[in-house]
Enzyme design. Structure first.
Site, PDB file in Angstrom:
ATOM      1  N   GLU A 266       0.730  -1.796   0.563  1.00  0.00           N
ATOM      2  CA  GLU A 266      -0.217  -0.214   0.102  1.00  0.00           C
ATOM      3  C   GLU A 266       1.002   1.180  -0.177  1.00  0.00           C
ATOM      4  O   GLU A 266       1.830   0.924   0.695  1.00  0.00           O
ATOM      5  CB  GLU A 266      -0.895   0.461   1.173  1.00  0.00           C
ATOM      6  N   GLU A 320     -13.890   5.395  -0.295  1.00  0.00           N
ATOM      7  CA  GLU A 320     -15.204   5.178   0.200  1.00  0.00           C
ATOM      8  C   GLU A 320     -15.875   6.000   1.145  1.00  0.00           C
ATOM      9  O   GLU A 320     -15.069   6.071   1.546  1.00  0.00           O
ATOM     10  CB  GLU A 320     -14.223   4.303  -0.249  1.00  0.00           C
ATOM     11  N   LYS A 323     -15.909   5.313   4.874  1.00  0.00           N
ATOM     12  CA  LYS A 323     -14.528   4.394   5.611  1.00  0.00           C
ATOM     13  C   LYS A 323     -14.385   5.399   7.396  1.00  0.00           C
ATOM     14  O   LYS A 323     -15.081   6.530   6.914  1.00  0.00           O
ATOM     15  CB  LYS A 323     -13.466   4.697   5.242  1.00  0.00           C
ATOM     16  N   GLU A 329      -9.501   9.784   4.949  1.00  0.00           N
ATOM     17  CA  GLU A 329      -9.416   8.453   4.997  1.00  0.00           C
ATOM     18  C   GLU A 329     -10.591   8.265   3.856  1.00  0.00           C
ATOM     19  O   GLU A 329     -10.926   6.910   2.945  1.00  0.00           O
ATOM     20  CB  GLU A 329     -10.458   8.077   6.095  1.00  0.00           C
TER      21      GLU A 329
END
Length: 452
Positions: A266, A320, A323, A329
């Site tokens: 990541e 997203e 999250k 985030e």
């Protein structure tokens, strides 16, 4: 040379450097993966995502945070490689040969070889959990899964586990890189020995985003800067990403494993954060990920690892919206939920062409499959163990109440009959693809109605 000419020359060089940081990525040279998370209520279905990545982008691999069968199945018969992740909670059972074999039979083998699974990650940042039971069983689980994959005929599927940079007790400057005391010999020596013997990568999650400040922003974003000097190696680092990788390399080398490959599980940069946060914008995210792609595709490696390549997965594919945590985030994505780019770093094959939704499969009946032209049935020579494993797997995804005691299809009460019902129910419900009737080689597609 006259002073004024020197000044002009320096100005020209600076302008050239700035130009290089914004040049578009040469798409044909790309080799990049993405982390495909799904913590959102507005994301497209996996089949549409797989078709979009295959047909409209240069993205070559996806990393999943679990073993969701719908996601794994969606990438069947595509050119996209898939990395699957086991849950941390499964590690104790995976540390035994039977537990590892059972998990693979239920979660991975049914999708092979149709889906090109190339990596199996055992948990995620396990050492950061500080759970001594999980940490002690991590390397045994990696060994057992690797052995089970080989025994099943898939030795090419590599086994690794991602680490945060919290595994290092020292990282600045890179030459001081060292693993945390207590973990270096007990955990990382046997783990790195496993990676060396199996020719698999040691996986880390370097995030310059979590290490920058106002003074080091350009250093973190690969933009022109004065650099950070490592007096032990006489190397002047001009970006934090390479410095972080070299710190990991230094730690590995101190244990005698500098030859083991490193993969990046990541890394990424958000495009939106709390108001007033310096260094977070669409332009900053584009700069980080665009320059990252250039770096990992250049083949130049890092100062301590020249000419090495690093398998890299950008975080993340989508913004997203569910999250938890700060705004950032929810905004690490390269793409919006409607598959339009948040910004363009050269990953789209034709940015002018808008993605179109993949066709929705026509619902098909489950059960015996009456009215359909193809059925999935057990092979005559399938073992009792294979039949039971197939029943267990299929019944995790379809309703098998009919073959339970008292159910309409409980009789005849044999594994062969129950497996036929479970396999066919799964096959019909997933769209009657041939690869959905594999069950580790224990099933076959037939055009003869088994109910007759």
């Amino acid at each position: 040379m006259a002073p004024q000419n020197k000044a002009k020359l320096l100005l020209l060089l600076l302008q050239l450097l700035l130009l290089l940081t914004v040049l578009p990525v040469t798409a044909k040279a790309l080799t990049i993966g993405v982390n495909y998370g799904a913590t959102g209520d507005n994301l497209p279905p996996p089949a549409q995502v797989a078709a979009f990545l295959r047909d409209s982008t240069y993205i070559t691999g996806v990393k999943l945070f679990d073993a969701n069968p719908n996601f794994i199945r969606a990438f069947a018969n595509t050119s996209i490689s898939v990395a699957v992740t086991t849950p941390n909670s499964a590690i104790p059972s995976l540390s035994t040969p039977s537990g590892a074999s059972d998990w693979l039979s239920q979660n991975l083998l049914p999708f092979l070889p149709a889906t090109n699974i190339t990596l199996l990650f055992v948990g995620n940042e396990v050492l950061a959990s500080l759970d001594r039971s999980l940490i002690a069983r991590l390397v045994p689980a990696m060994r057992c899964l690797s052995d089970a994959l080989s025994a099943a005929g898939y030795p090419h599927i590599r086994v690794s586990t991602p680490h945060s940079l919290g595994i290092l007790s020292s990282s600045e400057p890179p030459s001081t890189g060292r693993f945390r005391r207590g973990y270096d010999r007990a955990i990382f020596t046997p783990m790195l020995d496993f990676h060396r013997k199996t020719k698999t990568p040691f996986t880390v999650n370097p995030y310059p985003y979590f290490g920058y400040n106002g003074r080091t922003l350009n250093y973190a974003l690969f933009r022109p800067n004065a650099g950070v000097f490592d007096s032990a190696t006489n190397i002047n680092y001009t970006n934090m990403f390479e410095a972080q990788l070299d710190a990991v390399y230094s730690a590995m080398k101190k244990l005698g494993y500098g030859d083991v490959d490193i993969a990046v599980g990541e890394t990424g940069w958000p495009s939106q954060a709390e108001a007033g946060q310096i260094g977070v914008s669409v332009a900053d995210a584009e700069a980080y990920n665009g320059n990252l792609i250039r770096m990992v595709n250049s083949g130049l490696g890092t100062p301590l690892m020249p000419k090495r390549t690093f398998e890299t997965y950008i975080f993340a594919l989508f913004n997203e919206n569910q999250k938890p945590g700060p705004i950032a985030e929810r905004n690490f994505g390269l793409f919006n939920a409607d598959l339009t780019p948040v910004y363009d770093v050269g990953l789209l094959r034709d940015p002018a062409v808008q993605p179109t939704p993949a066709p929705t499969p026509t619902p098909t009946p489950s059960g015996s499959g009456t009215g359909s032209k193809k059925w999935c049935v057990p092979k005559a020579d399938a073992s009792q163990t294979a039949l039971q494993n197939s029943i267990n797997y299929a019944c995790q995804h379809v309703d098998c109440g009919a073959i339970q005691s008292g159910g309409n299809c409980f009789q005849p009460n044999t594994l062969q009959a129950h497996a036929a019902y479970a396999m066919n129910s799964y096959y019909q419900s997933t769209g009657r693809h041939d690869y959905d009737c594999d069950f580790s080689g224990s099933a076959v597609v037939t055009t003869t109605d088994p109910s007759k």
